[in-house]
Design an enzyme around this catalytic site. Structure first.
Site, PDB file in Angstrom:
ATOM      1  N   PRO A   1      -7.720  19.205  -0.482  1.00 35.19           N
ATOM      2  CA  PRO A   1      -7.044  20.134  -1.372  1.00 35.19           C
ATOM      3  C   PRO A   1      -6.189  19.513  -2.460  1.00 35.19           C
ATOM      4  O   PRO A   1      -5.235  18.800  -2.185  1.00 35.19           O
ATOM      5  CB  PRO A   1      -6.152  20.961  -0.428  1.00 35.19           C
ATOM      6  CG  PRO A   1      -6.502  20.541   0.938  1.00 35.19           C
ATOM      7  CD  PRO A   1      -7.157  19.232   0.854  1.00 35.19           C
ATOM      8  N   GLU A   2      -6.545  19.808  -3.681  1.00 36.49           N
ATOM      9  CA  GLU A   2      -5.651  19.650  -4.816  1.00 36.49           C
ATOM     10  C   GLU A   2      -5.615  21.035  -5.449  1.00 36.49           C
ATOM     11  O   GLU A   2      -6.156  21.986  -4.870  1.00 36.49           O
ATOM     12  CB  GLU A   2      -6.179  18.591  -5.785  1.00 36.49           C
ATOM     13  CG  GLU A   2      -6.067  17.185  -5.217  1.00 36.49           C
ATOM     14  CD  GLU A   2      -6.252  16.107  -6.267  1.00 36.49           C
ATOM     15  OE1 GLU A   2      -6.095  16.399  -7.466  1.00 36.49           O
ATOM     16  OE2 GLU A   2      -6.559  14.972  -5.880  1.00 36.49           O
TER      17      GLU A   2
ATOM     18  N   LYS B   1       0.174  23.286  -5.229  1.00 34.71           N
ATOM     19  CA  LYS B   1      -0.710  23.256  -4.066  1.00 34.71           C
ATOM     20  C   LYS B   1      -0.264  24.229  -2.989  1.00 34.71           C
ATOM     21  O   LYS B   1      -0.783  24.203  -1.881  1.00 34.71           O
ATOM     22  CB  LYS B   1      -0.783  21.831  -3.512  1.00 34.71           C
ATOM     23  CG  LYS B   1      -1.308  20.813  -4.532  1.00 34.71           C
ATOM     24  CD  LYS B   1      -1.094  19.395  -4.072  1.00 34.71           C
ATOM     25  CE  LYS B   1      -1.352  18.431  -5.217  1.00 34.71           C
ATOM     26  NZ  LYS B   1      -0.934  17.062  -4.883  1.00 34.71           N
TER      27      LYS B   1
ATOM     28  N   ARG C   1      -0.531   5.235  -3.727  1.00 32.89           N
ATOM     29  CA  ARG C   1      -1.845   5.887  -3.715  1.00 32.89           C
ATOM     30  C   ARG C   1      -2.882   5.016  -4.392  1.00 32.89           C
ATOM     31  O   ARG C   1      -2.593   4.351  -5.395  1.00 32.89           O
ATOM     32  CB  ARG C   1      -1.786   7.234  -4.437  1.00 32.89           C
ATOM     33  CG  ARG C   1      -0.779   8.219  -3.877  1.00 32.89           C
ATOM     34  CD  ARG C   1      -1.187   8.745  -2.508  1.00 32.89           C
ATOM     35  NE  ARG C   1      -0.274   9.767  -2.008  1.00 32.89           N
ATOM     36  CZ  ARG C   1       0.520   9.602  -0.953  1.00 32.89           C
ATOM     37  NH1 ARG C   1       0.555   8.463  -0.305  1.00 32.89           N
ATOM     38  NH2 ARG C   1       1.295  10.583  -0.544  1.00 32.89           N
TER      39      ARG C   1
END
Length: 273
Positions: free
Chosen positions: A2-3, A59, A250
């Site tokens: 999910p983004e 989100k 990240r």
DNA sequence: GTTTCTGTTGTCAC
DNA sequence: CGTGACAACAGAAA
């Protein structure tokens, strides 16, 4: 998964389900997904009630519950999803909460359980749960993005992913956007000329709009996302070997040829005059 | 077979 | 502002 685009898809799934009728049954299969609310309390709030039209902020998905003033706040973490079936069959092992509505069943499915489901009352309550989010990234105007980015000195990748600055941009969306805009992820907003800044703004909206329509981040030919996982991936635009590093903890993928650390590339499809 | 690493999400301490 | 640890879990790599 999910983004923002994925959550937008979940919003539509939930919106359609909500219109079907009242909640007839709630089954909490794993309480680990609930935050600050017991299974009994969740059932009490939902059973017999009708779900309202869900809204998305970054989100986060917020679902009004008709009747009381309570709302559900959902966050899908890295592995969550919302599944609808009109003919519920097997329960998936990662289905943590099932919500039966007239005509079918919603499943909150999540392997890793990094986030989950909250029951919130007022706006203060909601903000305590979500934190203070920046404006939603989807549909954000160039002027609004500028206003939010102005004065930020961290590397672009980190700023774009900071939910307090703008809400909804994840790791892959950030890389895809900067690649499309031909800007190196470690550059700073203030170093860029207005044209490069506008390019980021435009690229972000292109990436988000195209993806949100489909309910997931696109990974088509000509997209970085399509190739980023490949071991020796090459830039879909110029063919250079892509680079991988870590920014803000990240994994970050970029093209050393298209995205120069010291300025925009002078070669490639865009004419230089 | 077992251990280690990785990750489309976040927070927190330093 | 940047980094690393951590949360929970599965699948892949070592």
């Amino acid at each position: 998964m999910p983004e923002l685009p994925d959550v937008e898809g979940f919003r539509r799934v939930l919106g359609r389900a909500a219109k079907k009728g009242v909640v007839s049954r709630v089954e909490v299969r794993d309480r680990g997904i609930l935050h600050g609310v017991s299974a009994a309390r969740l059932e009490q709030a939902l059973v017999g009630a009708r779900l309202g039209s869900p809204s998305r902020h970054g989100k986060w998905l917020v679902v009004p519950i008709a009747g009381g003033g309570d709302r559900l706040a959902l966050h899908f973490g890295m592995s969550g999803s919302l599944e609808w079936s009109s003919r519920p069959g097997e329960v998936h092992p990662h289905d943590r909460v099932l919500v039966d509505v007239d005509g079918g069943r919603l499943a909150f499915r999540d392997q890793r359980k990094l986030h989950g489901i909250w029951l919130v009352a007022g706006d203060e309550d909601l903000e305590r749960v979500t934190g203070r989010l920046g404006p939603d990234a989807l549909g954000l105007s160039d002027a609004a993005l500028r206003a939010r980015m102005e004065g930020r000195r961290a590397r672009l990748k980190s700023v774009l992913m900071d939910q307090r600055v703008i809400a909804g941009v994840g790791n892959l969306t950030a890389d895809e956007t900067l690649w499309r805009a031909r800007v190196h992820p470690a550059r700073r907003w203030g170093e860029l000329d207005e044209r490069a800044q506008a390019g980021i703004s435009r690229s972000l909206q292109e990436v988000l709009h195209a993806s949100a329509r489909r309910g997931h981040l696109l990974a088509e030919p000509g997209w970085l996302t399509r190739v980023r996982e490949q071991p020796d991936a090459r830039c879909p635009r110029c063919g250079a070997r892509l680079q991988t590093t870590r920014i803000g903890g990240r994994t970050t993928v970029w093209c050393p040829s298209c995205q120069r650390e010291d300025g925009p590339a002078r070669s490639g499809p865009r004419r230089t005059g």
